[in-house]
Design a protein around this motif. Structure first.
Motif, PDB file in Angstrom:
ATOM      1  N   SER A   1       0.795  -1.223   0.000  1.00 40.86           N
ATOM      2  CA  SER A   1       0.000   0.000   0.000  1.00 40.86           C
ATOM      3  C   SER A   1       0.832   1.280   0.000  1.00 40.86           C
ATOM      4  N   LEU A   2       2.143   1.171  -0.106  1.00 41.70           N
ATOM      5  CA  LEU A   2       2.997   2.365  -0.133  1.00 41.70           C
ATOM      6  C   LEU A   2       3.683   2.525  -1.483  1.00 41.70           C
ATOM      7  N   ASP A   3       3.152   1.920  -2.513  1.00 34.80           N
ATOM      8  CA  ASP A   3       3.778   2.001  -3.838  1.00 34.80           C
ATOM      9  C   ASP A   3       3.842   3.435  -4.343  1.00 34.80           C
ATOM     10  N   HIS A   4       2.741   4.160  -4.253  1.00 33.10           N
ATOM     11  CA  HIS A   4       2.703   5.539  -4.751  1.00 33.10           C
ATOM     12  C   HIS A   4       3.555   6.463  -3.872  1.00 33.10           C
ATOM     13  N   THR A   5       3.602   6.187  -2.576  1.00 30.75           N
ATOM     14  CA  THR A   5       4.451   6.976  -1.673  1.00 30.75           C
ATOM     15  C   THR A   5       5.921   6.766  -2.027  1.00 30.75           C
ATOM     16  N   THR A   6       6.287   5.532  -2.319  1.00 30.48           N
ATOM     17  CA  THR A   6       7.671   5.233  -2.717  1.00 30.48           C
ATOM     18  C   THR A   6       8.028   5.950  -4.014  1.00 30.48           C
ATOM     19  N   GLU A   7       7.124   5.911  -4.970  1.00 36.44           N
ATOM     20  CA  GLU A   7       7.349   6.595  -6.245  1.00 36.44           C
ATOM     21  C   GLU A   7       7.498   8.104  -6.045  1.00 36.44           C
ATOM     22  N   TRP A   8       6.682   8.651  -5.160  1.00 36.35           N
ATOM     23  CA  TRP A   8       6.724  10.089  -4.842  1.00 36.35           C
ATOM     24  C   TRP A   8       8.089  10.482  -4.266  1.00 36.35           C
ATOM     25  N   LEU A   9       8.618   9.685  -3.331  1.00 36.04           N
ATOM     26  CA  LEU A   9       9.913  10.001  -2.723  1.00 36.04           C
ATOM     27  C   LEU A   9      11.066   9.755  -3.691  1.00 36.04           C
ATOM     28  N   HIS A  10      10.955   8.750  -4.550  1.00 39.67           N
ATOM     29  CA  HIS A  10      11.987   8.506  -5.567  1.00 39.67           C
ATOM     30  C   HIS A  10      12.090   9.710  -6.499  1.00 39.67           C
ATOM     31  N   LYS A  11      10.960  10.237  -6.915  1.00 36.75           N
ATOM     32  CA  LYS A  11      10.951  11.390  -7.805  1.00 36.75           C
ATOM     33  C   LYS A  11      11.585  12.600  -7.122  1.00 36.75           C
ATOM     34  N   ALA A  12      11.245  12.812  -5.849  1.00 34.82           N
ATOM     35  CA  ALA A  12      11.813  13.943  -5.107  1.00 34.82           C
ATOM     36  C   ALA A  12      13.319  13.803  -4.959  1.00 34.82           C
ATOM     37  N   ALA A  13      13.790  12.585  -4.694  1.00 31.63           N
ATOM     38  CA  ALA A  13      15.236  12.357  -4.552  1.00 31.63           C
ATOM     39  C   ALA A  13      15.959  12.643  -5.857  1.00 31.63           C
ATOM     40  N   ALA A  14      15.362  12.236  -6.971  1.00 30.02           N
ATOM     41  CA  ALA A  14      15.977  12.483  -8.283  1.00 30.02           C
ATOM     42  C   ALA A  14      16.048  13.982  -8.576  1.00 30.02           C
ATOM     43  N   GLU A  15      14.999  14.711  -8.217  1.00 25.46           N
ATOM     44  CA  GLU A  15      14.974  16.160  -8.468  1.00 25.46           C
ATOM     45  C   GLU A  15      16.010  16.890  -7.625  1.00 25.46           C
ATOM     46  N   VAL A  16      16.117  16.512  -6.349  1.00 25.18           N
ATOM     47  CA  VAL A  16      17.089  17.169  -5.476  1.00 25.18           C
ATOM     48  C   VAL A  16      18.507  16.838  -5.926  1.00 25.18           C
TER      49      VAL A  16
ATOM     50  N   ALA B   1      11.810   4.373   6.371  1.00 26.56           N
ATOM     51  CA  ALA B   1      12.046   3.029   5.827  1.00 26.56           C
ATOM     52  C   ALA B   1      12.241   3.072   4.312  1.00 26.56           C
ATOM     53  N   ILE B   2      11.476   3.924   3.644  1.00 27.59           N
ATOM     54  CA  ILE B   2      11.596   4.038   2.185  1.00 27.59           C
ATOM     55  C   ILE B   2      12.915   4.707   1.809  1.00 27.59           C
ATOM     56  N   LEU B   3      13.254   5.792   2.517  1.00 22.38           N
ATOM     57  CA  LEU B   3      14.468   6.534   2.191  1.00 22.38           C
ATOM     58  C   LEU B   3      15.729   5.721   2.478  1.00 22.38           C
ATOM     59  N   LYS B   4      15.637   4.769   3.386  1.00 20.61           N
ATOM     60  CA  LYS B   4      16.787   3.904   3.670  1.00 20.61           C
ATOM     61  C   LYS B   4      17.212   3.125   2.429  1.00 20.61           C
ATOM     62  N   LYS B   5      16.239   2.852   1.569  1.00 25.23           N
ATOM     63  CA  LYS B   5      16.530   2.098   0.355  1.00 25.23           C
ATOM     64  C   LYS B   5      17.056   2.990  -0.770  1.00 25.23           C
ATOM     65  N   VAL B   6      16.905   4.306  -0.572  1.00 25.39           N
ATOM     66  CA  VAL B   6      17.251   5.247  -1.646  1.00 25.39           C
ATOM     67  C   VAL B   6      18.564   5.963  -1.365  1.00 25.39           C
ATOM     68  N   LEU B   7      18.810   6.284  -0.084  1.00 23.73           N
ATOM     69  CA  LEU B   7      19.951   7.129   0.273  1.00 23.73           C
ATOM     70  C   LEU B   7      20.983   6.357   1.083  1.00 23.73           C
ATOM     71  N   PRO B   8      22.252   6.839   1.092  1.00 26.69           N
ATOM     72  CA  PRO B   8      23.326   6.173   1.847  1.00 26.69           C
ATOM     73  C   PRO B   8      23.026   6.107   3.334  1.00 26.69           C
ATOM     74  N   ARG B   9      23.603   5.118   4.011  1.00 23.73           N
ATOM     75  CA  ARG B   9      23.310   4.888   5.427  1.00 23.73           C
ATOM     76  C   ARG B   9      23.762   6.044   6.314  1.00 23.73           C
ATOM     77  N   SER B  10      24.884   6.662   5.995  1.00 21.24           N
ATOM     78  CA  SER B  10      25.391   7.753   6.833  1.00 21.24           C
ATOM     79  C   SER B  10      24.394   8.883   6.925  1.00 21.24           C
ATOM     80  N   LEU B  11      23.781   9.205   5.793  1.00 23.37           N
ATOM     81  CA  LEU B  11      22.785  10.264   5.795  1.00 23.37           C
ATOM     82  C   LEU B  11      21.513   9.822   6.490  1.00 23.37           C
ATOM     83  N   MET B  12      21.167   8.540   6.384  1.00 23.63           N
ATOM     84  CA  MET B  12      19.966   8.045   7.022  1.00 23.63           C
ATOM     85  C   MET B  12      20.083   8.119   8.531  1.00 23.63           C
TER      86      MET B  12
END
Length: 506
Positions: free
Chosen positions: A239-254, A484-495
């Motif tokens: 149930s968090l598929d769209h939320t994951t997509e939303w954060l992936h897009k934001a990470a790519a833009e930043v 939890a979602i950002l842990k999969k996208v960004l390095p551990r030090s930043l998390m």
């Protein structure tokens, strides 16, 4: 009897009553947005819908201070209105025929009295045990049926008792309506009006209880929503598929913004929108907080026709879309005022009441319009602004605009509708930049206003407060899921840094 503070037991009882009433009225988007990996049974589906409904209601009570139950009024010429009127007329006409028969048929009257009794009892709290006993005795349905069978049913006496009980239980605002019913002599019309006023009394009870429970719910809303959402995820794991997509897009833009310079210079008093925590000091990798903030800011440019709303923000979707519309309107308003100022000059623009008049005209013509209608709205706005300018010049004794200057004023205002209009782009950037400063839970209202936005300061502060409040509550409730979602996208030090920041913000 006016409403007064009740005990904790009464509050729990009343809140359960609210849930039963409001669950039927809630519009739930979560189930349709989720992507379940398995097919739910009908029982599971109904249970899940009820849980979503409860969570939605509790969230709405906490976030929306103006939330209250209101009577549904259909348009007089609508299909719903015509169907409702036809069915109601048929029922009450049938009742009239039954009472006019010889001997009278009390079948429908007994059913109505039973419903009236149940409705009145539903308005009572547990501590009203004495009054409950009196109502049970006065409206003894078995006795009423026996009286009807022997042709001895005293409808006027029963309705007078009902009206007296309603007068005791209703809020002061309904006193006049209940009193007016005492003058209705037609039994059919009286019963119909009793039902109408009882519906209003139920709404009064629910709305008062909502008001009373709001402080308690605010203290526990984050934990309650997290608990309910976790229960939903157990049933709908994807149930968090769209939320994951939303954060992936934001990470790519930043990430992309960190490799290039901002397309516009820094706004006076505030940084460019994408630079808010966009990169760490030692790396070009985006920080977790900047990704989440970018995701929140993207909601102000959301295109529902081509993008799916994050599941974690569905309960606030209508609220955030209203903020998005207000931001778009404020962008147009500020751009119109900026263009008018540059063309008219400081002498006219600073004359008493001139800016306020332009604001009223522009806001009135933008009211209720989606952004797709701004182009035609700006045609009217340009004409009205020009008319206001001409009248003000005449009143102040200044020379009238030449035809070239008039054409320039109208043309520049109308060109604001263009997507690539420079004035509109700069104003939008400054408004978004200002709003981005209010995403932090510790944000203060002392941020300096970007240049050119002073004429809309009051409106902008109101929007920033609404936007910031919604985002702050959302971050508190769903922060662990974003983590939890950002842990999969960004390095551990930043998390690790983000996790510390997230916890400290609670």
């Amino acid at each position: 009897m006016s409403f007064t503070s009740s005990s904790a037991t009464d509050s729990v009882f009343a809140f359960r009553s609210i849930l039963k009433i409001l669950e039927k009225k809630s519009l739930i988007n979560f189930l349709s947005a989720a992507s379940p990996p398995r097919v739910l049974s009908m029982a599971e589906l109904l249970e899940t819908a009820q849980e979503v409904s409860k969570m939605t209601i509790a969230h709405e009570i906490v976030v929306n201070r103006d939330f209250k139950l209101q009577e549904v009024n259909f348009s007089p010429n609508s299909l719903e209105s015509r169907v409702k009127e036809t069915l109601h007329k048929a029922f009450w006409d049938s009742l009239k025929e039954q009472l006019s028969a010889s001997p009278p048929d009390y079948t429908h009257v007994i059913q109505l009295l039973q419903e009236i009794k149940e409705t009145i009892l539903s308005l009572l709290l547990p501590r009203h045990s004495r009054l409950r006993g009196q109502i049970e005795e006065a409206l003894d349905m078995e006795l009423i049926r026996q009286e009807a069978e022997h042709g001895a049913l005293d409808i006027p006496n029963l309705t007078m008792y009902i009206l007296g009980t309603m007068a005791m239980l209703c809020a002061p605002v309904r006193d006049e309506e209940v009193q007016r019913l005492r003058g209705v002599t037609d039994p059919v019309q009286l019963l119909r009006e009793i039902f109408r006023v009882l519906d209003l009394m139920k709404m009064d009870m629910v709305n008062f209880t909502i008001q009373s429970l709001r402080p308690h719910l605010q203290d526990h809303s984050v934990q309650y929503e997290q608990k309910k959402f976790q229960e939903l995820l157990a049933k709908l794991p994807n149930s968090l598929d769209h939320t994951t997509e939303w954060l992936h897009k934001a990470a790519a833009e930043v990430s992309a913004s960190s490799w290039s310079s901002p397309s516009h210079p820094e706004v006076h008093g505030s940084p460019a929108p994408l630079s808010l925590g966009a990169v760490s000091r030692s790396s070009s990798t985006p920080s977790p907080m900047s990704v989440l903030n970018q995701g929140y800011m993207n909601l102000l440019r959301w295109e529902p026709a081509i993008e799916k709303y994050p599941e974690t923000l569905l309960m606030d979707q209508a609220r955030l879309q209203e903020v998005q519309l207000q931001v778009n309107q404020l962008t147009i308003l500020a751009a119109v005022l900026l263009v008018s100022s540059s063309v008219c000059g400081s002498a006219l623009f600073s004359s008493p009441g001139f800016v306020d008049r332009l604001k009223r005209v522009t806001k009135a013509l933008l009211e209720g319009l989606p952004h797709t209608r701004f182009r035609e709205a700006l045609l009217d706005i340009s004409n009205h602004v020009h008319q206001e300018v001409s009248e003000s010049l005449l009143q102040l004794g200044y020379p009238a605009f030449t035809s070239d200057k008039s054409a320039s004023l109208k043309g520049q205002i109308r060109s604001i509708a263009e997507d690539d209009n420079a004035v509109r782009s700069v104003i939008e950037q400054r408004i978004h930049s200002f709003l981005s400063l209010h995403l932090s839970p510790s944000a203060q209202n002392s941020h300096s206003l970007p240049k050119g936005l002073a004429p809309i300061q009051e409106e902008l502060l109101e929007v920033s407060h609404r936007f910031g409040s919604v985002i702050h509550h959302n971050r508190q409730v769903y922060g662990p899921y974003y983590l939890a979602i950002l842990k999969k996208v960004l390095p551990r030090s930043l998390m690790f840094c983000y996790n510390c920041t997230l916890i400290s913000n609670y």
